[in-house]
Enzyme design. Structure first.
Site, short mmCIF file in Angstrom:
data_model
loop_
_atom_site.label_atom_id
_atom_site.label_comp_id
_atom_site.label_asym_id
_atom_site.label_seq_id
_atom_site.Cartn_x
_atom_site.Cartn_y
_atom_site.Cartn_z
N TYR A 6 6.03 70.21 -63.81
CA TYR A 6 5.83 69.66 -65.45
C TYR A 6 4.36 70.37 -65.78
O TYR A 6 4.05 70.04 -66.82
CB TYR A 6 4.12 68.49 -64.86
CG TYR A 6 5.41 67.07 -64.59
CD1 TYR A 6 5.80 66.00 -65.19
CD2 TYR A 6 5.45 66.96 -63.12
CE1 TYR A 6 6.59 65.19 -65.27
CE2 TYR A 6 5.78 65.42 -62.74
CZ TYR A 6 6.40 64.97 -63.07
OH TYR A 6 7.45 63.66 -63.20
N ASN B 12 4.56 55.66 -62.07
CA ASN B 12 6.24 54.49 -62.98
C ASN B 12 6.55 54.48 -62.44
O ASN B 12 7.77 54.45 -63.06
CB ASN B 12 5.82 54.69 -64.93
CG ASN B 12 5.86 56.29 -64.77
OD1 ASN B 12 5.78 56.60 -63.79
ND2 ASN B 12 6.01 56.74 -66.36
P1 GDP Z 1 8.22 59.95 -69.28
O1 GDP Z 1 9.01 60.20 -69.90
O2 GDP Z 1 8.16 58.28 -69.86
O3 GDP Z 1 7.96 59.56 -68.25
O4 GDP Z 1 6.34 60.30 -70.12
P2 GDP Z 1 5.65 61.57 -70.05
O5 GDP Z 1 7.18 62.38 -70.24
O6 GDP Z 1 5.07 61.50 -71.30
O7 GDP Z 1 5.14 61.81 -69.45
C1 GDP Z 1 4.93 62.14 -68.14
C2 GDP Z 1 4.50 61.97 -66.96
O8 GDP Z 1 3.03 61.70 -66.93
C3 GDP Z 1 4.61 59.65 -67.28
O9 GDP Z 1 5.91 59.12 -66.26
C4 GDP Z 1 3.40 58.79 -66.29
O10 GDP Z 1 3.65 59.23 -64.67
C5 GDP Z 1 2.91 60.20 -66.96
N1 GDP Z 1 2.06 60.10 -67.72
C6 GDP Z 1 2.13 59.69 -69.14
N2 GDP Z 1 0.79 59.63 -69.53
C7 GDP Z 1 0.11 59.38 -68.86
C8 GDP Z 1 -1.07 58.46 -68.76
O11 GDP Z 1 -1.54 58.36 -69.46
N3 GDP Z 1 -2.13 58.78 -67.38
C9 GDP Z 1 -1.87 58.92 -66.93
N4 GDP Z 1 -2.48 59.06 -65.68
N5 GDP Z 1 -1.28 59.38 -66.63
C10 GDP Z 1 0.57 59.51 -67.41
#
Ligand code: GDP
Length: 139
Positions: free
Chosen positions: A51, A114
Site C-alpha cells: 500500500y 470494505n
Molecule cells: P479502492 O481502490 O476503492 O480500494 O480505494 P483506495 O485506493 O482509495 O483506498 C485503498 C483502501 O484504503 C480502501 O479500499 C479502504 O480499505 C481504505 N480506505 C480508503 N479510504 C479510507 C478512509 O477514509 N478511512 C479508512 N479507515 N480507510 C480507508
C-alpha cells in the site's frame, strides 16, 4: 497479459465472517476466471510495501493495521477488460455509496473493512499480481 488480468484481495473480516465462498461465486458469475489464488496473513512490512502508494494518506497506518489483522485471500482474475469490469463489480470504496448488486454493497462493513480490493489500472494489476505470484505468463 496486460488488459485481461486484474488482482483482488478478499480482506480480513470478509474472510473471518465466512464470505470467501459467496464472493468467489459472484466473481465467477460475472465471468472472471481464477488464474491464481492463495490464502495468507500479511506481515506489517508486506502491507506497507503493497500500500506504499497511499503512504501520505491519513488512513495509511489504519489500512496497514486492518490488512494485517487476519488472513486474506489473494487472487489473479482473468477476463477481457478485467480491471474496469472488476471495479464495477466491487462498487464504490465507501459501501454506503456502492450500487446494489456490487460485492461491497453486499459484504462490506465500512470504508475500512470494505470486503475486497480491486486493481485500479493495468499497471497496478501487474505489479500487485507479481507481488504475490510468479510465473503468471503460464496461465
Ligand atoms: P479502492 O481502490 O476503492 O480500494 O480505494 P483506495 O485506493 O482509495 O483506498 C485503498 C483502501 O484504503 C480502501 O479500499 C479502504 O480499505 C481504505 N480506505 C480508503 N479510504 C479510507 C478512509 O477514509 N478511512 C479508512 N479507515 N480507510 C480507508
Amino acid at each position: 497479459m496486460s488488459g485481461n488480468i486484474t488482482f483482488t484481495i478478499i480482506k480480513p473480516f470478509a474472510v473471518s465472517n465466512g464470505h470467501v465462498g459467496p464472493i468467489l461465486n459472484k466473481i465467477h458469475t460475472a465471468g472472471f476466471k481464477i488464474s491464481a489464488m492463495r490464502m495468507l496473513w500479511l506481515t506489517k512490512g508486506e502491507a506497507k510495501i503493497f500500500y506504499a502508494v497511499h503512504k501520505d494518506r491519513p488512513f495509511y497506518m489504519d489500512l496497514v493495521e486492518f490488512m494485517t489483522s487476519g488472513p486474506i485471500v489473494v487472487a489473479v482474475l482473468k477476463k477481457e477488460n478485467a480491471v474496469e469490469d472488476f471495479r464495477k463489480l466491487i462498487g464504490s470504496t465507501d459501501p454506503e455509496k456502492a450500487d446494489e448488486g456490487t460485492i461491497r454493497k453486499e459484504f462490506a462493513e465500512s470504508m475500512r473493512a470494505n470486503a475486497v480490493h480491486g486493481s485500479d489500472s493495468d499497471k497496478n494489476a501487474n505489479f500487485e499480481a507479481s507481488f504475490f505470484f510468479s510465473g503468471l505468463q503460464r496461465f
